[in-house]
Design an enzyme around this catalytic site. Structure first.
Site, PDB file in Angstrom:
ATOM      1  N   ASP A 177      23.856  62.365 109.419  1.00 27.77           N
ATOM      2  CA  ASP A 177      24.734  61.389 110.062  1.00 27.77           C
ATOM      3  C   ASP A 177      25.546  62.262 111.007  1.00 27.77           C
ATOM      4  O   ASP A 177      26.434  63.012 110.563  1.00 27.77           O
ATOM      5  CB  ASP A 177      25.647  60.695 109.061  1.00 27.77           C
ATOM      6  CG  ASP A 177      26.519  59.666 109.755  1.00 27.77           C
ATOM      7  OD1 ASP A 177      27.089  59.994 110.815  1.00 27.77           O
ATOM      8  OD2 ASP A 177      26.631  58.535 109.270  1.00 27.77           O
ATOM      9  N   HIS A 178      25.216  62.213 112.290  1.00 23.45           N
ATOM     10  CA  HIS A 178      25.778  63.249 113.167  1.00 23.45           C
ATOM     11  C   HIS A 178      27.301  63.167 113.278  1.00 23.45           C
ATOM     12  O   HIS A 178      27.945  64.121 113.693  1.00 23.45           O
ATOM     13  CB  HIS A 178      25.103  63.235 114.544  1.00 23.45           C
ATOM     14  CG  HIS A 178      25.536  62.134 115.439  1.00 23.45           C
ATOM     15  ND1 HIS A 178      25.047  60.859 115.341  1.00 23.45           N
ATOM     16  CD2 HIS A 178      26.415  62.104 116.466  1.00 23.45           C
ATOM     17  CE1 HIS A 178      25.614  60.098 116.261  1.00 23.45           C
ATOM     18  NE2 HIS A 178      26.447  60.832 116.971  1.00 23.45           N
ATOM     19  N   HIS A 240      27.989  55.637 110.287  1.00 24.86           N
ATOM     20  CA  HIS A 240      29.076  56.423 110.882  1.00 24.86           C
ATOM     21  C   HIS A 240      30.471  55.958 110.428  1.00 24.86           C
ATOM     22  O   HIS A 240      31.294  56.764 110.003  1.00 24.86           O
ATOM     23  CB  HIS A 240      29.022  56.373 112.408  1.00 24.86           C
ATOM     24  CG  HIS A 240      27.708  56.814 112.983  1.00 24.86           C
ATOM     25  ND1 HIS A 240      26.957  57.805 112.438  1.00 24.86           N
ATOM     26  CD2 HIS A 240      27.007  56.387 114.070  1.00 24.86           C
ATOM     27  CE1 HIS A 240      25.852  57.994 113.159  1.00 24.86           C
ATOM     28  NE2 HIS A 240      25.867  57.141 114.155  1.00 24.86           N
TER      29      HIS A 240
HETATM   30  C1  BG6 Z   1      24.032  56.623 117.206  1.00 26.73           C
HETATM   31  C2  BG6 Z   1      23.851  55.160 117.452  1.00 26.73           C
HETATM   32  O1  BG6 Z   1      23.797  56.921 115.857  1.00 26.73           O
HETATM   33  O2  BG6 Z   1      25.363  56.989 117.562  1.00 26.73           O
HETATM   34  C3  BG6 Z   1      24.143  54.824 118.897  1.00 26.73           C
HETATM   35  O3  BG6 Z   1      22.500  54.795 117.146  1.00 26.73           O
HETATM   36  C4  BG6 Z   1      25.508  55.335 119.295  1.00 26.73           C
HETATM   37  O4  BG6 Z   1      24.048  53.419 119.117  1.00 26.73           O
HETATM   38  C5  BG6 Z   1      25.680  56.794 118.920  1.00 26.73           C
HETATM   39  O5  BG6 Z   1      25.650  55.173 120.701  1.00 26.73           O
HETATM   40  C6  BG6 Z   1      27.108  57.262 119.148  1.00 26.73           C
HETATM   41  O6  BG6 Z   1      27.180  58.656 118.989  1.00 26.73           O
HETATM   42  P1  BG6 Z   1      28.204  59.553 119.806  1.00 26.73           P
HETATM   43  O7  BG6 Z   1      28.071  60.898 119.227  1.00 26.73           O
HETATM   44  O8  BG6 Z   1      27.811  59.459 121.229  1.00 26.73           O
HETATM   45  O9  BG6 Z   1      29.543  58.933 119.556  1.00 26.73           O
END
Ligand code: BG6
Length: 483
Positions: A177-178, A240
């Site tokens: 989960d980045h 997230h």
């Molecule tokens: C992803 C979602 O996991 O996270 C996307 O699938 C979203 O829809 C993205 O735009 C947001 O990540 P970050 O790091 O750009 O805030």
């Protein structure tokens, strides 16, 4: 500032889906940045694997393209790029057939860290895991990295967990989960558990409510067919926002240890009350400067939400009667992700209350401008008498680190290096993912059973009016996205 980048042990990383969007946008550029930072050993190797018939050089061209487009120009050093590409190779692979597996087995070394990254759709997780085991490529200390979406509900997540468990132990699986790799998210734990100041106040006695916002300006164009089956609830909230909520709400683990931390997060998820349908607002963006959601998704009758706002209650001693308000959406007025801890007012004021006196709030900014600020009320400087004014004690990480500070790395850089280090702390455990689905499933099932349509909202706004009303009803308001 002295660089604290410590090289990881050498590794072979097999990147399945190496020519796909995520590999190009995030994974390969992140590996290159770690290479430039000196963290990737010179004999580490990246083996791209995908369906396309590419030569090693063909893949290296793709890697160059990814660096060119997604790495900032100040890191475009021709000799660095050449050296990095020299560590990359490619094997065309048939995930469900026999093509490529023998070659892969021959090229992966047994005496280094072996990691397999599944940057592919979840339907391939099981078959790939089985092939890796069946061909004796993966062994008991190999590591497996999987990307979201991890299932679309509890049943599918459980099935994926079972499929992976047939070939890999839980201690080998790194579910990404980045958001957990974002600098400020890790800092949230440092702030809570390494300072005496906050933890004593971190409960229903002093906190009025918590707001978690992940607002984006992008739409879903380009990924409409995936997104339309997913929606904001599955795409953002189940993973997230849930992770942010867990880290904000969890009890202190005894140690900063992967399982202890994940046990605490799991307890939070299990303490979440079922959500009253009246406490959820769904939205879908209308046409504006850009096409509408329905046009982006190429589905005129779509009932999928591109925005969700909701009130969540946690039934435990710490959080009873402290609502957590979550909101996330596409095509909003500003890209902003933050957690706001809104404290209560002082129990009694010795000053004439005036508008400038506000309750304290701690804002943890994930992006942009990673950092945090604490709003405090002070006396307005000057001779004007005891007039109160609310000011932020601001700590922007980039400023705090100074001009020589290390650049804040992308979440993927941190997470991929954690895989190589064998550190699972910032990855989701299987039971955690299933528990998160168990909580979101009834909400989504309810919408589907009732045929609910999302409210529409204007592009560049802060979401539908109904989302504002959700807070107003409780005598509260969302933080202005433009503040
Ligand atoms: C992803 C979602 O996991 O996270 C996307 O699938 C979203 O829809 C993205 O735009 C947001 O990540 P970050 O790091 O750009 O805030």
């Amino acid at each position: 500032m002295v660089s604290r980048t410590i090289p990881v042990d050498t590794f072979d990383l097999v990147l399945f889906g190496a020519t796909g969007d995520l590999a190009t946008r995030k994974i390969l550029p992140s590996l290159y940045r770690r290479f430039v930072a000196g963290q990737m050993p010179e004999d580490a190797r990246i083996i791209g694997a995908a369906r396309s018939e590419l030569s090693d050089d063909g893949f290296r061209d793709e890697v160059r393209g990814a660096i060119d487009e997604f790495v900032s120009k100040d890191k475009h050093d021709a000799s660095m790029i050449d050296a990095f590409c020299g560590q990359c190779s490619y094997i065309p692979i048939d995930a469900k057939g026999e093509g490529g597996w023998k070659e892969l087995k021959a090229s992966v070394r047994d005496d280094v860290v072996k990691a397999f990254y599944f940057s592919v759709g979840p339907s391939l997780f099981g078959p790939l895991a089985e092939k890796l085991r069946g061909h004796g490529i993966a062994c008991d200390n190999s590591r497996l990295v999987v990307e979201k979406p991890f299932g679309t509900d509890q049943d599918t997540a459980r099935k994926l967990n079972d499929d992976l468990a047939a070939s890999f132990a839980e201690t080998q699986i790194y579910r990404i989960d980045h958001f957990l790799g974002k600098e400020t998210v890790q800092n949230l734990m440092a702030v809570r558990f390494a300072n005496v100041l906050f933890e004593p106040l971190w409960n229903e006695r002093y906190i009025d409510h918590v707001q978690i916002t992940v607002a984006e300006t992008v739409g879903v164009g380009g990924r409409g067919s995936y997104y339309d089956k997913s929606g904001a609830m599955r795409d953002m909230v189940q993973n997230h926002l849930m992770q942010l909520l867990c880290l904000t709400a969890m009890e202190p683990p005894n140690r900063y240890d992967a399982d202890m931390l994940r046990d605490e997060k799991l307890k939070v998820i299990r303490a979440l009350d079922p959500v009253d349908p009246r406490d959820v607002v769904r939205g879908q963006y209308k046409a504006g400067a850009d096409p509408s959601y329905a046009e982006d998704a190429e589905n005129p009758a779509s009932k999928t939400e591109s925005f969700v706002a909701m009130k969540v209650n946690i039934s435990n001693w710490r959080w009873k009667h402290v609502p957590f308000y979550l909101r996330t959406g596409k095509r909003m007025s500003r890209r902003l992700s933050e957690i706001v801890i809104q404290f209560k007012e002082t129990s009694h004021s010795i000053f004439d209350r005036d508008d400038a006196s506000k309750a304290n709030a701690l804002t943890i900014r994930l992006q942009p401008d990673e950092g945090m600020d604490l709003s405090v009320t002070i006396k307005e400087p000057g001779p004007g008498g005891m007039r109160l004014v609310n000011v932020p004690l601001d700590m922007t990480f980039a400023d705090a680190l100074g001009p020589d500070g290390e650049e804040i790395p992308d979440a993927y850089e941190r997470l991929i290096m954690d895989v190589m280090r064998g550190n699972q702390t910032l990855f989701m455990r299987g039971d955690e993912v299933e528990a998160a689905w168990a909580w979101t499933d009834p909400i989504i099932d309810g919408w589907e059973a009732r045929g609910d349509k999302p409210a529409s909202y204007s592009q560049g706004s802060s979401g539908p009016e109904e989302a504002l009303a959700l807070m107003h009803r409780d005598g509260r308001r969302w933080r202005d996205l433009e503040d």
